[in-house]
Write an enzyme that holds these catalytic residues in place. Structure first.
Site, PDB file in Angstrom:
ATOM      1  N   LYS A  95       2.643 -26.652  11.672  1.00 61.67           N
ATOM      2  CA  LYS A  95       2.672 -27.123  13.065  1.00 61.67           C
ATOM      3  C   LYS A  95       3.824 -28.104  13.303  1.00 61.67           C
ATOM      4  O   LYS A  95       4.565 -27.995  14.279  1.00 61.67           O
ATOM      5  CB  LYS A  95       1.333 -27.816  13.351  1.00 61.67           C
ATOM      6  N   LYS A 107      -3.448 -34.317   5.852  1.00 64.61           N
ATOM      7  CA  LYS A 107      -4.724 -34.409   6.569  1.00 64.61           C
ATOM      8  C   LYS A 107      -5.695 -35.211   5.728  1.00 64.61           C
ATOM      9  O   LYS A 107      -5.679 -35.141   4.502  1.00 64.61           O
ATOM     10  CB  LYS A 107      -5.310 -33.006   6.787  1.00 64.61           C
TER      11      LYS A 107
HETATM   12  N1  GLU Z   1      -5.450 -33.885  14.481  1.00 65.01           N
HETATM   13  C1  GLU Z   1      -4.263 -33.424  15.125  1.00 65.01           C
HETATM   14  C2  GLU Z   1      -4.020 -31.961  14.795  1.00 65.01           C
HETATM   15  O1  GLU Z   1      -4.811 -31.287  14.202  1.00 65.01           O
HETATM   16  C3  GLU Z   1      -3.018 -34.211  14.805  1.00 65.01           C
HETATM   17  C4  GLU Z   1      -3.232 -35.618  14.437  1.00 65.01           C
HETATM   18  C5  GLU Z   1      -2.014 -36.493  14.520  1.00 65.01           C
HETATM   19  O2  GLU Z   1      -1.705 -36.835  15.649  1.00 65.01           O
HETATM   20  O3  GLU Z   1      -1.421 -36.791  13.502  1.00 65.01           O
HETATM   21  O4  GLU Z   1      -2.996 -31.433  15.154  1.00 65.01           O
END
Ligand code: GLU
Length: 422
Positions: A95, A107
């Site tokens: 991503k 994560k």
């Molecule tokens: N939890 C968000 C995701 O799955 C991103 C978290 C963040 O902002 O680092 O994309």
């Protein structure tokens, strides 16, 4: 790969494997991305309100740092496993690369049902997570943000604990903070807002127009509720919503702000006054709507239920909601799936904008962040479409997800080449 007991990990590894093959990348790229660079597993003791000490399991997975410091949320969820966390970290690598951010993927997770904890217990747990892991975190090392089960208050406790340990204010080490602690005002709705932008662009591209189209949303947490809110502002009619309590279906349109109030006050959409309701937590996935958005958790569309989807477009607000088998069934039926790594990137893009302001000790305001976020989401979407067109000339079966992954892998591949990893 076949050893993974987590469906989510199998999904993510299959996705990366397809991307490496379709993009003609060296096998070594798959080898590097199929395992995380570092996994830290900790135990977090918390003194509960009744005096007992309860010990929670926590993880931080640092998947890939080829493009910069690790970046990704922290999930508090009772069923999360280390393998799920590895899969979610790998999705962040893809991503962040696709979005053009100067970040690798990471994560974190704690196996806990945060709704069962008192406010004091939740604070202890959040601070305990940072005490256990602060040595692998930092604004140029690994920057956590929120994910399912965590919110600005949790991030505030975390940045406070981290700043105390370091002996200096360190706002850029965490994102998703309250505005008073250096947070960006768009961050709280950014994932849903980004999903709505992508929904509109995808509707125009694949359904001819976005005017008057209907959308059904599964999940009404931070992602689903803001996706519904912004989609309705952009002219879509929200006709179905599901959450942990059930489904509401109203072909004349659900009043999203009212639905948000009902969920805030009663805990579930099931209590929304109006429309038809059922206790099915997946009902929205099968609703009569042009677009369906699985915005809850992973593994919602599977080989068992993919044929029940009536929408022509699926926009993934959740991470990993569609298994590869389900995606094949949807593709055969001509349903386009806008993948998670493209559709739900708004959260991490807003986190990036927050981090940029923090490292510069600057705050440029909501309007500016929102317009930057919208522009970045649009350019990600258009770039991915371009890659899809070129990819399909070589491989007719390539999906939009394949295109997103190939685009992300290209940037990772090139960074690894420069670094001498490949
Ligand atoms: N939890 C968000 C995701 O799955 C991103 C978290 C963040 O902002 O680092 O994309």
């Amino acid at each position: 790969m076949s050893e993974a007991s987590s469906q989510l990990l199998r999904t993510v590894l299959t996705t990366i494997r397809r991307g490496v093959e379709l993009g003609g990348f060296p096998e070594q790229l798959y080898t590097l991305l199929s395992k995380p660079e570092r996994v830290v597993s900790v135990t977090i003791p918390v003194r509960m309100d009744d005096g007992r000490i309860e010990v929670f399991e926590g993880f931080r997975v640092q998947h890939c740092s080829a493009l910069g410091p690790y970046k990704g949320g922290i999930r508090f969820h009772p069923h999360v496993t280390l393998e799920d966390d590895i899969a979610l970290a790998a999705l962040m690598t893809i991503k962040n690369s696709l979005a053009g951010l100067p970040y690798g993927g990471g994560k974190g997770a704690v196996r806990v049902d945060p709704r069962r904890l008192s406010r004091r217990e939740l604070e202890e747990l959040s601070r305990g997570y940072v005490r256990a892991l602060h040595w692998v975190l930092g604004e140029m090392l690994d920057i956590p943000g929120p994910d399912a089960g965590t919110d600005p208050q949790v991030m505030a406790w975390m940045v406070d604990e981290y700043s105390k340990i370091r002996g200096r204010f360190a706002p850029a080490a965490f994102t998703g903070k309250p505005v008073e602690l250096g947070g960006d005002p768009v961050r709280v709705y950014a994932t849903g807002f980004g999903c709505a932008i992508v929904t509109k662009l995808a509707a125009e591209e694949f359904l001819g127009s976005s005017k008057g189209l209907t959308i059904a949303i599964q999940g009404f947490g931070n992602v689903g509720s803001w996706h519904a809110y912004w989609a309705s502002k952009m002219g879509f009619k929200v006709v179905a919503v599901s959450d942990i309590g059930g489904t509401v279906y109203d072909p004349s349109g659900i009043d999203v702000e009212r639905a948000m109030r009902v969920v805030r006050e009663t805990g579930t959409i099931y209590n929304y006054p109006g429309g038809e309701r059922s206790r099915d937590t997946r009902g929205a996935l099968y609703a009569d709507a042009d677009i369906v958005a699985p915005d809850a958790l992973e593994n919602q569309l599977t080989a068992e239920n993919a044929r029940l989807v009536r929408a022509r477009l699926v926009v993934e607000g959740a991470n990993g909601p569609t298994t590869p088998e389900a995606e094949r069934i949807l593709a055969e039926r001509g349903v386009v799936v806008v993948p998670d790594v493209l559709a739900n990137a708004g959260g991490v893009v807003a986190s990036y904008l927050e981090w940029v302001q923090n490292v510069q000790c600057w705050s440029w305001g909501e309007e500016e962040s929102r317009s930057r976020l919208a522009k970045m989401m649009e350019s990600n979407f258009r770039r991915t479409l371009g890659v899809w067109g070129r990819l399909r000339e070589r491989a007719a079966e390539a999906t939009l997800r394949d295109a997103a992954v190939v685009a992300a892998l290209q940037r990772l591949h090139d960074a690894m080449r420069w670094r001498g990893w490949l």
